[in-house]
Design an enzyme around this catalytic site. Sequence first.
Site, PDB file in Angstrom:
ATOM      1  CE  LYS A  79      41.341  36.457  34.545  1.00 50.12           C
ATOM      2  NZ  LYS A  79      41.881  37.224  33.404  1.00 50.12           N
ATOM      3  CB  SER A 154      44.743  34.936  32.002  1.00 54.83           C
ATOM      4  OG  SER A 154      44.137  36.207  32.107  1.00 54.83           O
ATOM      5  CB  SER A 178      43.042  37.748  29.484  1.00 51.72           C
ATOM      6  OG  SER A 178      44.347  37.259  29.526  1.00 51.72           O
TER       7      SER A 178
HETATM    8  N1  GLN Z   1      48.506  36.410  27.213  1.00 53.68           N
HETATM    9  C1  GLN Z   1      48.852  37.714  27.681  1.00 53.68           C
HETATM   10  C2  GLN Z   1      49.853  37.612  28.805  1.00 53.68           C
HETATM   11  O1  GLN Z   1      50.231  36.560  29.111  1.00 53.68           O
HETATM   12  C3  GLN Z   1      47.629  38.471  28.093  1.00 53.68           C
HETATM   13  C4  GLN Z   1      47.083  38.098  29.405  1.00 53.68           C
HETATM   14  C5  GLN Z   1      45.936  38.974  29.837  1.00 53.68           C
HETATM   15  O2  GLN Z   1      45.289  39.636  29.026  1.00 53.68           O
HETATM   16  N2  GLN Z   1      45.703  38.986  31.137  1.00 53.68           N
HETATM   17  O3  GLN Z   1      50.249  38.563  29.379  1.00 53.68           O
END
Ligand code: GLN
Length: 486
Positions: A79, A154, A178
Amino acid sequence: MNLYNLPIHTLHAKRLRGDICTADIAESILQRIDETENVIHSFISLRNEEILEEARAADRRIQDDASVDELEGMPIAVKDLFSTRGIKTTCGSRFLENYVPPYESTVTQRLLDVRYNLVGKTNMDEFAMGSSTENSAYGVTRNPWNTECVPGGSSGGSATAVAAGQALAAMGSDTGGSIRQPASFNGIVGIKPTYGRISRWGMIAYASSFDQAGPLTRDVEDAALILEKVVGYDDKDATSLRLPTPSFRKSLGQSIKGSKIGLIKEIDLSSCDPEVIRVFEENLEVLKEAGAEIIEVSIPNIRHAVATYYVIAPCEASSNLGRYDGVRYGLRADDPEGLIDMYEKSRDEGFGKEVKMRILIGTFALSAGYYDAYYLKAQKIQSLIRLQYHNAFQKVDAIAMPVAPTPAFRIGEQSDNPLQMYLGDAFTIPANLAGLPGISIPGGFSKEGLPIGFQMLGGSLQEEKLIKLAHCFEQTVNLNSPDLVV
Ligand code: GLN
């Protein structure tokens, strides 16, 4: 079977037997990237040039020494929030469009130590804020099971890279789901360990008290294998746990007879997609057939989890993102009229809409007069949730729930409705609030052919138990997988 479809442990066994060499694997991956990347767009940057070369180097070493590491020369994606020395790291943001880190994250350093083969840096929601990878400054990533659908987020690009066979595995991060949610949307395995198990050094910070790295893989065995490499104490991260790294693979292939699986009585599945409910119920039967017992547990404050997370995470983000000021690194606006204007213009040009919104929410919730009502209150609820999980884990070995209320949704479908998007995190966020390990394993497919994951959470530091349960589940479940569309 194409090589790009096989898990790392299988490929490693094949190359030790001399059936294939690492270069064959790299060629298969490169061909797959060639066929699919212009549709899927998993990557922000790719290392096409080096992949084959590094695989050949691994082959030369294997000839001399059969004890090479399983990951040596294996194409793995990362990532784009893990700092990679000399390799552009954007975190999905325009702000870091040209940022080349001068140092290496601990996670990627540990993979470098066993000479993994970096395929490229994967697309993601900007600063990991999002659940669909639509918030990236570098375009959308498409789901290889249906290219009209999002890959989740994400860590969307990490998940599609593995699902589409563009990498054998990928590293992601999980602040509020994520790793687990994109794993679910793409029909692969994703594990978020206990907070503090994997060093955060060199990971670009979003909400530091929740951020945790983890692998996205084809199967549970590969997840265990990668965890053994990246888990462990690191004195560069003050929250890193000073504990020995378990041999997670010892948990594979064990019976789960008598294991107790908790169902949270306060979770109401009726608002979930009927296909998610069907798959979840079938998945519980799989565990029962394997000898597990289902027990009800209570987490009364779970209904406040989404609200709690969406106060604390933006608060931490507003502080963490203060460093992007146009002075030290990253983007600087042209021709500012003085210092304040330079800050303002740089931040306005560098950040996307979702990130700006969260900085505003976080700054508001931390400001004098509102701190007690929002941040402090959220922390109190977080403490209650932690305590309630702790009590629940006195009675059970794991807690099961769906990963997300729906399979992958259509691109654009939720973009105008942030609250709807946030509510989709209801099943993943509790593990982050409580710092607990969680795994998403392929559980089935919807009628439309979209993957649906099955989630289990473990007690603090109980990854081994989680891997044991997940591996047994994986061996027992019948997925009837359709084909990818790419
Ligand atoms: N969807 C969650 C957010 O927008 C989690 C994102 C994540 O785990 N980085 O914060």
